[in-house]
Design an enzyme around this catalytic site. Structure first.
Site, short mmCIF file in Angstrom:
data_model
loop_
_atom_site.label_atom_id
_atom_site.label_comp_id
_atom_site.label_asym_id
_atom_site.label_seq_id
_atom_site.Cartn_x
_atom_site.Cartn_y
_atom_site.Cartn_z
N ASP A 179 -3.85 -19.36 -4.04
CA ASP A 179 -2.68 -19.47 -4.93
C ASP A 179 -2.92 -20.53 -5.99
O ASP A 179 -2.19 -20.61 -6.98
CB ASP A 179 -1.43 -19.85 -4.11
CG ASP A 179 -0.85 -18.66 -3.38
OD1 ASP A 179 -1.26 -17.52 -3.69
OD2 ASP A 179 -0.01 -18.85 -2.49
N ASP A 237 -0.01 -8.84 1.29
CA ASP A 237 0.09 -10.26 1.59
C ASP A 237 0.40 -10.49 3.07
O ASP A 237 0.83 -9.57 3.79
CB ASP A 237 1.21 -10.86 0.72
CG ASP A 237 0.98 -12.32 0.37
OD1 ASP A 237 0.22 -12.99 1.09
OD2 ASP A 237 1.57 -12.79 -0.62
C1 GLA Z 1 2.09 -15.56 -1.49
C2 GLA Z 1 1.00 -15.11 -2.43
C3 GLA Z 1 1.45 -15.30 -3.85
C4 GLA Z 1 2.73 -14.53 -4.09
C5 GLA Z 1 3.80 -14.95 -3.09
C6 GLA Z 1 5.01 -14.06 -3.19
O1 GLA Z 1 2.27 -16.93 -1.55
O2 GLA Z 1 -0.19 -15.79 -2.17
O3 GLA Z 1 0.45 -14.88 -4.76
O4 GLA Z 1 2.46 -13.16 -4.00
O5 GLA Z 1 3.31 -14.89 -1.76
O6 GLA Z 1 6.01 -14.42 -2.31
#
Ligand code: GLA
Length: 740
Positions: free
Chosen positions: A555, A490
């Site tokens: 997300d 990420d």
């Molecule tokens: C980001 C990702 C999510 C999750 C969060 C965790 O927002 O896109 O899918 O993994 O971080 O903190």
């Protein structure tokens, strides 16, 4: 096939159904002759001979250099329009005559033909260095045309690597300073393109967090329009691919479409330029804002690639060419790799930061029972990361969460027959972390100035080799110790105060550091898969897909929104790397309630994942999940390897009907989703594509019940009878298999 006619000094690059041609003129410049479809009956003998096509009859002679379609446009001779390269030389190539003043830095680059070669095995800059093969191993020819500045010792080699089957050319350039003084590049594109006059309808995507990949179609107007990212990552606002056609001359399945995509994951720019003559130029490469690329004497720089192609089957054909190119030439393909992307479970939306050994084990057991193949623990498993305020950077398993060690969970996941994965965000640090307390100077900042946090975090300075080394060692140790098969990688913030030991070169150095860590990890651990994620779909591009296997697209998992996001993603990238989750009945971002079959029907269009809180579901609900997953496993080879047809796009009826079909037409998947429906509006039946007319197909639903039977001919001429129950949120997925 690459041809050079030594009499006319014309290069003809011949692909399956397109050509690309340019010529060395009398002064040694490379002049673009054309790019586009070839007549169907053309053979290898049919080539452009280099008859003059640039007849500037309506351009006053004094403007001529500005309009001439040079293969590489260089600042100096050209100033009115956008260049491919703009260079500053600090010194003069020749001694000044008496009375002359130096006018430094010298900002004039002329490039003249110095020779060519055709090679196999040439690679663009930042090509994956993990050593893993790609699916298609046959060598590809590359034409390298070497150009030289007549006064300064600077060489520029234009490279064209051919993939004739997909009508795709990868273009990049190699820069070499053979002089005695440093050279600075103010603008450095990987390539410039000249499109046929009037090719000014642009299809692209735009968006933001939770609304990535929104498709848009617009007309360019005179001047320059930018698509860009001014970030250390590819960005949510725009994605580095484009499709261009003449307005009214291309549709979803017909017409000539020019397309391209960048293989680069940092600050990029695609400048689309319409000249007063309606000629269209496109310049793609590094973003020139806050840019620094200096070559010391003897230094070389090879740019990443701009992948370009021509489709004769409209936007759909352009997508299919790119998809197949990505599957065969871009995505890593470890020899022992499972053929299909596994069904994944991710615990983020189930437990957020409230992780415990117990709730993860319970989730893992339930996930295994419904058919999940890969179990991934998301954020919160390490250091002091009990919320997003602390712990980033400390990639050590937290004893508060896993008092008996993570091994207990990993062993259980393996015993259940699943692979184990972990979330990481390696480029970041919370100020409240051991790493930051130890190395406060390891983050991007300007000394003595404030450091802006976003999501309570700062960005590590990947301009420092010791930082890149440190992160690699930690991740390497994790994979080794916990038999990790999957990282969700990420990156959750945008840059501010980009101060680095690398100076302005940090924008490139950051990307190089990320690629280097990923490549080394994969080299050391060929069984490791990586998912690219950046606050959802903020880092998706062909550079990333060279070292990751799939992408977290957004997300936002609300099926209504997601179907549009996925349509945008599908313009350039294939379904096999589109991770798509089924989450809760009431979506956590949009609060919208959607039925389970809609959530599955949308998620089954890509690499299926589950993000629901399984611990809160009843046995009956889990059984329903299991039956969908079983169905998905049956259609998975078609979804992940089939050719995509967007039979109906959202723009007309707010309905999305797509089909995946195997190249031999023996199996297909039909997926229909209605986002909205107006009573009294009748949608036409969507006509299938790519089947074999003479074969008879069984059409099966999720319970394996035959709901329809027809010949390929009937399905392609009449379609599947539309559902009688049209309502917003209606959806169905059908599997078609040839029976005779
Ligand atoms: C980001 C990702 C999510 C999750 C969060 C965790 O927002 O896109 O899918 O993994 O971080 O903190």
């Amino acid at each position: 096939m690459i041809h050079f006619n030594s009499e006319t000094r014309t290069f003809n690059l011949l692909l399956r159904s397109s050509y690309y041609a340019f010529q060395v003129d009398a002064d040694g410049r490379l002049i673009h002759l054309g790019w586009g479809p070839r007549p169907q009956d053309a053979s290898g003998e049919d080539q452009i001979s280099g008859k003059p096509v640039f007849e500037p009859y309506n351009i006053p002679w004094s403007f001529i250099t500005q309009f001439r379609p040079d293969e590489v446009l260089t600042f100096g001779e050209i100033t009115s329009f956008y260049p491919t390269l703009k260079v500053s030389f600090p010194g003069l190539p020749v001694p000044l005559k008496e009375g002359e003043s130096p006018h430094l830095p010298l900002r004039d680059l002329r490039l003249r033909y110095a020779g060519y070669e055709i090679v196999t095995g040439a690679k663009p800059g930042l090509a994956p260095a993990h050593g893993l093969p790609v699916r298609e191993l046959s060598p590809r020819e590359t034409l390298r045309v070497r150009l030289q500045d007549p006064l300064q010792s600077l060489y520029v080699t234009l490279c064209y690597r051919l993939d004739p089957e997909h009508d795709i050319i990868e273009r990049w350039c190699e820069l070499e300073n053979a002089g005695q003084q440093p050279v600075s590049f103010d603008i450095c594109c990987f390539a410039s393109l000249h499109l046929p006059n009037g090719t000014n309808e642009l299809t692209s995507v735009s968006g933001t967090w939770a609304r990535e990949f929104t498709p848009q179609r617009q007309r360019l107007s005179q001047g320059v329009q930018m698509m860009e990212s001014r970030n250390l990552q590819t960005g949510h606002n725009s994605n580095p691919f484009f499709m261009l056609n003449r307005p009214g001359q291309a549709w979803e399945e017909s017409g000539v479409v020019y397309f391209g995509a960048l293989a680069y994951s940092g600050a990029w720019q695609i400048a689309l330029e319409q000249l007063p003559t309606l000629d269209i130029r496109l310049h793609a490469g590094y973003h020139p804002f806050d840019f620094q690329l200096d070559l010391a004497p003897g230094e070389r720089h090879v740019t990443p690639a701009l992948v370009i192609g021509v489709s004769l089957q409209g936007w759909g054909g352009a997508s299919r060419r790119l998809h197949d190119f990505v599957r065969r030439h871009v995505l890593p393909c470890p020899p022992q790799d499972a053929q299909w992307r596994p069904v994944l479970y991710n615990s983020w939306e189930a437990t957020y930061f409230n992780l415990s050994f117990e709730n993860q084990v319970e989730l893992a057991r339930k996930a295994a029972s419904i058919g999940v193949e890969l179990f991934c623990v998301d954020d919160g498993w390490f250091g002091a990361r009990r919320s997003d305020t602390a712990g980033l950077g400390d990639w050590v398993v937290s004893p508060d969460v896993f008092p008996g060690g993570l091994e207990l969970l990993v062993d259980e996941v393996h015993r259940l027959g699943m692979q184990f994965g972990l979330w990481v965000e390696p480029e970041m640090v919370n100020p409240d972390s051991d790493l930051y307390r130890l190395h406060p100077d390891w983050v991007l900042h300007f000394p003595g100035r404030p450091r802006t946090t976003a999501r309570n975090q700062l960005i590590l300075d990947f301009g420092r080799t010791e930082v890149v080394e440190h992160i690699f060692s930690l991740l390497d140790a994790l994979v080794e110790r916990y038999s990790i098969a999957f990282f969700k990688w990420d990156m959750n913030r945008l840059a501010t105060e980009p101060g680095s030991v690398a100076g302005k070169a940090i924008w490139r150095r950051h990307v190089e550091g990320v690629y280097r860590i990923m490549d080394r990890l994969r080299q050391q651990h060929p069984g490791l898969d990586i998912q690219t994620c950046s606050g959802g779909g903020g880092r998706i591009d062909l550079g990333m897909f060279g070292r990751t296997d799939q992408a977290w697209v957004s997300d936002n998992t609300d099926a209504f929104d997601r179907v549009r996001i996925q349509e945008g993603f599908s313009l350039a990238y294939p379904a096999c790397c589109m991770e798509a989750w089924v989450t809760h009945e009431k979506n956590h971002i949009t609060q919208r309630v959607t039925p389970l079959n809609l959530r599955f029907d949308v998620a089954m269009r890509g690499a299926l994942g589950i993000g629901s809180s399984l611990n809160e579901l009843s046995q009956a609900e889990l059984a329903e999940y299991a039956s969908f997953i079983q169905f998905y496993k049956m259609i998975r080879p078609v979804v992940q390897a089939g050719e995509l047809y967007r039979l109906e796009r959202l723009e007309e009826f707010d309905a999305s009907v797509i089909e995946y079909v195997l190249p031999d037409g023996s199996e297909a998947v039909y997926s229909e989703v209605l986002r909205d429906h107006q009573v009294g509006v009748f949608r036409p039946a969507a006509l299938l594509k790519g089947l074999q007319s003479r074969l008879v197909y069984m059409v099966l639903d999720r319970s394996n019940t035959e709901v329809y039977r027809a010949t390929g001919y009937e399905l392609m001429v009449q379609g599947i009878p539309p559902a009688m129950l049209d309502y917003p949120g209606y959806s169905r997925t059908l599997y078609l298999r040839a029976v005779q």
